[in-house]
Design an enzyme around this catalytic site. Sequence first.
Site, short mmCIF file in Angstrom:
data_model
loop_
_atom_site.label_atom_id
_atom_site.label_comp_id
_atom_site.label_asym_id
_atom_site.label_seq_id
_atom_site.Cartn_x
_atom_site.Cartn_y
_atom_site.Cartn_z
N HIS A 172 0.85 -1.19 0.00
CA HIS A 172 0.00 0.00 0.00
C HIS A 172 0.89 1.25 0.00
CE1 HIS A 172 -2.77 3.13 1.30
NE2 HIS A 172 -3.72 2.36 0.79
N GLU A 198 -3.92 2.22 -7.46
CA GLU A 198 -4.27 3.35 -6.61
C GLU A 198 -3.27 4.48 -6.86
OE1 GLU A 198 -6.53 2.07 -2.89
OE2 GLU A 198 -4.47 1.58 -2.45
#
Length: 238
Positions: free
Chosen positions: A88, A157
Amino acid sequence: MYFSAARTRQYVDELVQLLSKSPELLDDVDVFIIPDHITLTSVVAQLKRTKILTGAQDAFYEDSGAYTGEVSPQVLAEVGCRIIELGHAERRRIFGETDEDAAKKAAAAARNGMIPLVCIGERTQGQVTIAVEECRSQVEAVMAAVPDDTEVILAYEPVWAIGAKEPAGAEYVVNVVRDIRTLDCVQRRKGITRILYGGSAGPGLFEKLKGGLDGLFLGRFGHDPAQFYKTLQEIASA
Ligand SMILES: O=C(CO)COP(=O)(O)O
């Protein structure tokens, strides 16, 4: 770390309740919830009678040993975790996680029978080609580390769209993801590779992306169970 343990419990309860009204939604869409490590086992228990998968937000790349404080992927699999999120943007930025770490964690997830959910994305807003180049090394590192026939989820993302008011533009996202799908390391895989979009995703978005994306990865705009459910309905009807 947005939710307390009590709120996680309430959230999952409310979502299960909403889904019990239209269980057929889960025939068409694969749904996962990725809570913090502490509540993970209780979420697994809450979701036991549903098709919703539970994932972990991170895991270590070794299965066991002298790694005090780390979370074992083997233990996660043992307690019913099905997906390991890794790489992430916050793990990369705050904790210095590298593509090599992400690759080792993806291998650990696959080795333990879980699906690696690999977060990728460029740091600054710009052109499609530049974004694809930045994603390329992130994807290549992971694909080289996992067996060709395992399932992989890529969560595209763009870092600049995380925590923002709005998601990245639909056309931009669809173009970046189209090019990621054509990367050699993705093309030659035998296992399923799904690509989701994340970064201020919420209701109303999937309709604009559905030609090019396999799903969404919700953060804040999925924190209200009703909004999560609404997004799910939109994906199912797309
Ligand atoms: O980081 C994200 C999901 O992993 C996205 O978060 P937001 O949707 O809150 O921007």
